[in-house]
Design an enzyme around this catalytic site. Structure first.
Site, PDB file in Angstrom:
ATOM      1  N   ARG A 194       0.910  -1.150   0.000  1.00 37.09           N
ATOM      2  CA  ARG A 194       0.000   0.000   0.000  1.00 37.09           C
ATOM      3  C   ARG A 194       0.938   1.186   0.000  1.00 37.09           C
ATOM      4  O   ARG A 194       1.614   1.458   0.986  1.00 37.09           O
ATOM      5  CB  ARG A 194      -0.894  -0.053   1.237  1.00 37.09           C
ATOM      6  N   HIS A 197       1.723   7.250   1.358  1.00 33.01           N
ATOM      7  CA  HIS A 197       0.577   8.163   1.267  1.00 33.01           C
ATOM      8  C   HIS A 197       0.331   8.814   2.623  1.00 33.01           C
ATOM      9  O   HIS A 197       0.934   8.424   3.620  1.00 33.01           O
ATOM     10  CB  HIS A 197      -0.682   7.398   0.820  1.00 33.01           C
ATOM     11  N   HIS A 210      -3.124  10.875   4.948  1.00 31.29           N
ATOM     12  CA  HIS A 210      -4.559  11.165   4.985  1.00 31.29           C
ATOM     13  C   HIS A 210      -4.742  12.580   5.507  1.00 31.29           C
ATOM     14  O   HIS A 210      -4.368  12.862   6.643  1.00 31.29           O
ATOM     15  CB  HIS A 210      -5.294  10.174   5.885  1.00 31.29           C
ATOM     16  N   GLU A 263      -5.201   7.126  11.288  1.00 35.54           N
ATOM     17  CA  GLU A 263      -5.415   5.717  10.930  1.00 35.54           C
ATOM     18  C   GLU A 263      -5.019   4.810  12.085  1.00 35.54           C
ATOM     19  O   GLU A 263      -3.906   4.894  12.598  1.00 35.54           O
ATOM     20  CB  GLU A 263      -4.574   5.389   9.687  1.00 35.54           C
ATOM     21  N   HIS A 320       2.879   7.494   5.481  1.00 34.32           N
ATOM     22  CA  HIS A 320       3.146   6.093   5.828  1.00 34.32           C
ATOM     23  C   HIS A 320       2.964   5.166   4.634  1.00 34.32           C
ATOM     24  O   HIS A 320       2.439   5.570   3.594  1.00 34.32           O
ATOM     25  CB  HIS A 320       2.251   5.655   6.993  1.00 34.32           C
ATOM     26  N   GLU A 350     -10.788   5.770   2.013  1.00 37.00           N
ATOM     27  CA  GLU A 350      -9.448   5.234   1.785  1.00 37.00           C
ATOM     28  C   GLU A 350      -9.039   5.476   0.334  1.00 37.00           C
ATOM     29  O   GLU A 350      -7.863   5.539   0.008  1.00 37.00           O
ATOM     30  CB  GLU A 350      -9.444   3.741   2.129  1.00 37.00           C
TER      31      GLU A 350
HETATM   32 MN    MN Z   1      -3.198   4.908   5.294  1.00 37.34          MN
END
Ligand code: MN
Ligand code: MN
Length: 408
Positions: A94, A97, A99, A104, A143, A166
């Protein structure tokens, strides 16, 4: 400046000021939000508070990597908290990125995950997680997540904002890919041929070989560890509350100091066990059934009452202040829930202790009963009742965080 763009400028400046004022109000006091009637909760009946998350179609799939989400879009009542069920294949990434509008929190169900995170002070942390471990990334901290194998890693993410999607995160490839190449060249000092090779669109899920062994040194070679770790081994400890009807692990900012906006709970109910009627004065509650089948009740004043049955993989949601209970609907199988609250400082009021904190005469009057009848109410907090109902005398215990006095 033309009249049009000038108006536009003044308009957006005014909006900016209003947004700033709102942000200040938000920081000062969240409780005013309770005064704004929510049309969704103002009808004659309560809306559904259940969503079958694991039966839903994933919003993203790349190879063995996928993600399903529950936001206000899928579950309109869940304005305070969103959740995601994510799976990463070995080597699945993943990508890097952040937020903009949510912190999170995550609970690992199966497999192993590696995370990297940077904070605004320039500290980095690289951690490996296994089943029962949790992580917390404050709002806006950059993260990435990587599946370590063997097997698929499955984890549940909780965000302290029900409007957060998300699929609306700020990803590194999306950002760099849409920046002018000359700007990227100047910023990173890279040759044009290398910039040509970088992805032009968001990668979201990357694929590659699973890392073997420890992460190795980070690119600049110096790891500056943060003051507060992002990792907590939740289930490696004994449960924090133990009763005949079940047990509970509960981790907020008390045990996991970085987790200032989320408290996580694993609640295990014996067959027929009941987490008694209660409410949370300062937070919403997001539920995910890990195993078994539970009956969740919700009370919303004026006779409004709703019951939902949740199976493994289903999500439930209780708004701040609404009365509720969780009961194992099976007579033979235990049930396990993951529960998230959008506060690092958990609060609850349980029905049994509320009643027990009143004079007998008041209870006689309130319930229209006599003294002998009032005497039959529990003296102690029930918290989790076994199938046969609460014992007459106190049983079970709670392990309080170190910071609190031992009240056993
Ligand atoms: Mn995340
Ligand atoms: Mn609750």
């Amino acid at each position: 400046m033309s009249g049009f763009s000038r108006r536009g400028f003044i308009g957006s400046a005014a909006l900016g000021l209003a947004a700033e004022a709102n942000a200040e109000a938000d920081q000062a006091d969240f409780s005013f939000k309770n005064n704004v009637p929510d049309p969704l909760l103002a009808g004659h009946e309560l809306p559904t508070f259940k969503f079958e998350l694991e039966k839903s179609i994933p919003g993203k799939v790349v190879g063995g990597n996928n993600a399903r989400e529950a936001t206000v879009k899928q579950l309109p009542i869940s304005k305070g908290i969103a959740g995601v069920s994510m799976r990463l294949e070995p080597g699945g990434l993943r990508e890097l990125h952040w937020h903009a509008t949510a912190a999170e929190w995550a609970y690992v169900r199966e497999g192993r995950v590696r995370t990297t995170v940077i904070d605004p002070e320039g500290n980095f942390e690289v951690n490996d997680f296994g089943p029962g471990d949790i992580w917390y990334f404050p709002r806006g901290h950059g993260h990435a997540l990587q599946g370590l194998g063997p097997g698929t890693a499955h984890f549940i993410l909780i965000f302290d904002n029900g409007y957060f999607s998300e699929f609306g995160t700020f990803s590194i490839t999306d950002w760099i890919g849409h920046s002018p190449k000359e700007l990227v060249a100047k910023n990173l000092g890279l040759p044009a041929e290398l910039i040509e090779k970088l992805p032009r669109e968001e990668v979201y899920f990357g694929r590659g070989p699973a890392p073997t062994g420890p992460p190795g040194p980070i690119l600049h070679g110096r790891l500056k560890s943060p003051r507060l770790t992002h990792k907590y081994e939740m289930l490696k400890q004994g449960p924090h509350s133990v009763h005949a009807g079940g047990r509970e692990w509960r981790v907020g900012a008390d045990r996991f100091p970085i987790s200032q906006t989320v408290t996580g709970v694993v609640l295990e109910l014996e067959p027929g066990g009941l987490r008694e009627l209660h409410w949370h004065p300062t937070s919403d509650e997001w539920q995910y059934v890990l195993s078994g089948k539970v009956r969740v009740t919700m009370f919303g004043s004026h006779g409004r009452y709703r019951v939902e049955t949740l199976q493994a993989g289903d999500v439930g949601y209780i708004p701040q202040g609404y009365g509720h209970s969780v009961e194992n609907a099976s007579d033979s199988q235990p049930a396990r829930l993951l529960i998230g609250f959008n506060t690092g400082h958990y609060e609850a009021i349980d029905l049994s202790s509320w009643i027990a904190g009143n004079p007998r005469s008041l209870l006689e009057n309130n319930f229209r009963i006599n003294g002998a009848e009032a005497d039959q109410f529990p003296r102690d907090r029930v918290f989790i009742a076994p199938k046969a109902g609460p014992p007459r005398h106190k049983e079970g215990y709670d392990v309080f965080p170190v910071a609190e006095p031992d009240r056993r």
